[in-house]
Enzyme design. Structure first.
Site, PDB file in Angstrom:
ATOM      1  CG  HIS A 118      37.194 -86.801  45.551  1.00 17.38           C
ATOM      2  ND1 HIS A 118      36.804 -85.550  45.973  1.00 17.38           N
ATOM      3  CD2 HIS A 118      38.549 -86.795  45.532  1.00 17.38           C
ATOM      4  CE1 HIS A 118      37.876 -84.816  46.214  1.00 17.38           C
ATOM      5  NE2 HIS A 118      38.950 -85.544  45.959  1.00 17.38           N
ATOM      6  NE  ARG A 147      26.269 -76.518  51.634  1.00 16.44           N
ATOM      7  CZ  ARG A 147      26.842 -75.411  52.120  1.00 16.44           C
ATOM      8  NH1 ARG A 147      27.569 -74.634  51.317  1.00 16.44           N
ATOM      9  NH2 ARG A 147      26.699 -75.070  53.378  1.00 16.44           N
ATOM     10  CB  ILE A 148      30.617 -81.126  54.281  1.00 19.21           C
ATOM     11  CG1 ILE A 148      31.808 -80.753  53.392  1.00 19.21           C
ATOM     12  CG2 ILE A 148      30.991 -82.227  55.263  1.00 19.21           C
ATOM     13  CD1 ILE A 148      32.940 -80.084  54.140  1.00 19.21           C
ATOM     14  CG  LEU A 149      25.800 -85.157  52.918  1.00 19.51           C
ATOM     15  CD1 LEU A 149      25.642 -86.567  52.365  1.00 19.51           C
ATOM     16  CD2 LEU A 149      24.468 -84.416  52.920  1.00 19.51           C
ATOM     17  CD  GLU A 192      34.723 -87.363  37.852  1.00 19.06           C
ATOM     18  OE1 GLU A 192      33.601 -87.091  38.279  1.00 19.06           O
ATOM     19  OE2 GLU A 192      35.653 -86.529  37.816  1.00 19.06           O
ATOM     20  CB  SER A 238      28.586 -84.592  33.204  1.00 21.69           C
ATOM     21  OG  SER A 238      29.673 -84.689  34.083  1.00 21.69           O
TER      22      SER A 238
END
Ligand code: GAR
Length: 218
Positions: free
Chosen positions: A111, A93-95, A176, A15
């Site tokens: 966030h 995912r964490i970059l 957001e 979204s």
């Protein structure tokens, strides 16, 4: 006007991606979304991108032995489309530090909390458990640390009696969708400068909205 070529990384419903795509339909918007990458196949975000005529790719993180090789693949795609901005929109995912360093102060994340409060997961329930009376969302530049990095825009909502995590999440999501296009526009237009870990804008926003707190020039 040359628009900033932007890649959006997603994992789910998309979204927020939709909010960015909608904003970028205006030819006067300073960024264009040229690539959407999902680490999960079949998610709604991919449909949204296709409907908007934007190229999509799926890079399943489970095909890779480690984060570095997954991120190398992502970086290759983003570079291959000549993107100068990367937006994380529900990308779970964490970059790696290597990916982040390749686009310094050019990666945005949204966030669902008022950072630096409640980084990580289950933000809405944690805000309720803490007895917060306001909650909100943050768009920030991505640094090597999780859910940290200079804040570009925030919006606050009230926590209402009887709120559940779901109800609070829905109220925050509306905000957001307002602040993510705003933050992308500011970055793409070159109006974001980082000094001592804080964002400074070149000028106050012409129409500051009470519910949207954007840091001003110091
Ligand atoms: C959004 O609430 C976003 O802030 C959150 O996931 C949701 C994605 O929704 N992101 C994170 O929690 C990242 N740590 P969407 O796919 O509909 O945009």
């Amino acid at each position: 006007m040359k628009r900033a070529r932007t890649a959006v990384l997603v994992s789910g419903s998309g979204s927020n991606l939709q909010a960015l795509l909608d904003a970028a339909r205006d030819p006067g918007f300073p960024a264009e979304v040229v690539l959407v990458i999902s680490n999960v196949a079949g998610v709604r975000a991919l449909e949204r991108a296709r409907s908007a005529g934007v190229e999509t790719r799926v890079v399943d993180h489970r095909r890779f032995d480690d984060r570095e090789s997954f991120d190398t693949e992502l970086a290759g795609l983003v570079r291959g489309r000549d993107c100068s901005i990367v937006c994380l929109a529900g990308f779970m995912r964490i970059l790696t530090a290597g990916f982040v360093a390749a686009w310094p102060d050019r990666i945005l994340n949204i966030h669902p909390s008022l950072l630096p409060l409640f980084p990580g997961l289950h933000t809405h329930q944690r805000a309720l458990d803490a007895g917060m009376t306001i909650a909100g969302c943050t768009v920030h530049l991505v640094s090597a640390d999780l859910d940290a990095g200079p804040i570009v825009a925030q919006a606050a909502v009230p926590v209402l009696p009887g709120d559940t995590a779901e109800r609070l999440a829905a109220r925050i999501l509306v905000q957001e969708h307002r602040i993510y296009p705003l933050a992308l526009a500011l970055l793409a237009a070159g109006r974001v400068r980082v000094e001592n870990g804080r964002v400074l804008l070149d000028a106050p926003l012409p129409d500051p909205n009470q519910a949207v707190a954007v840091p001003d020039r110091a």
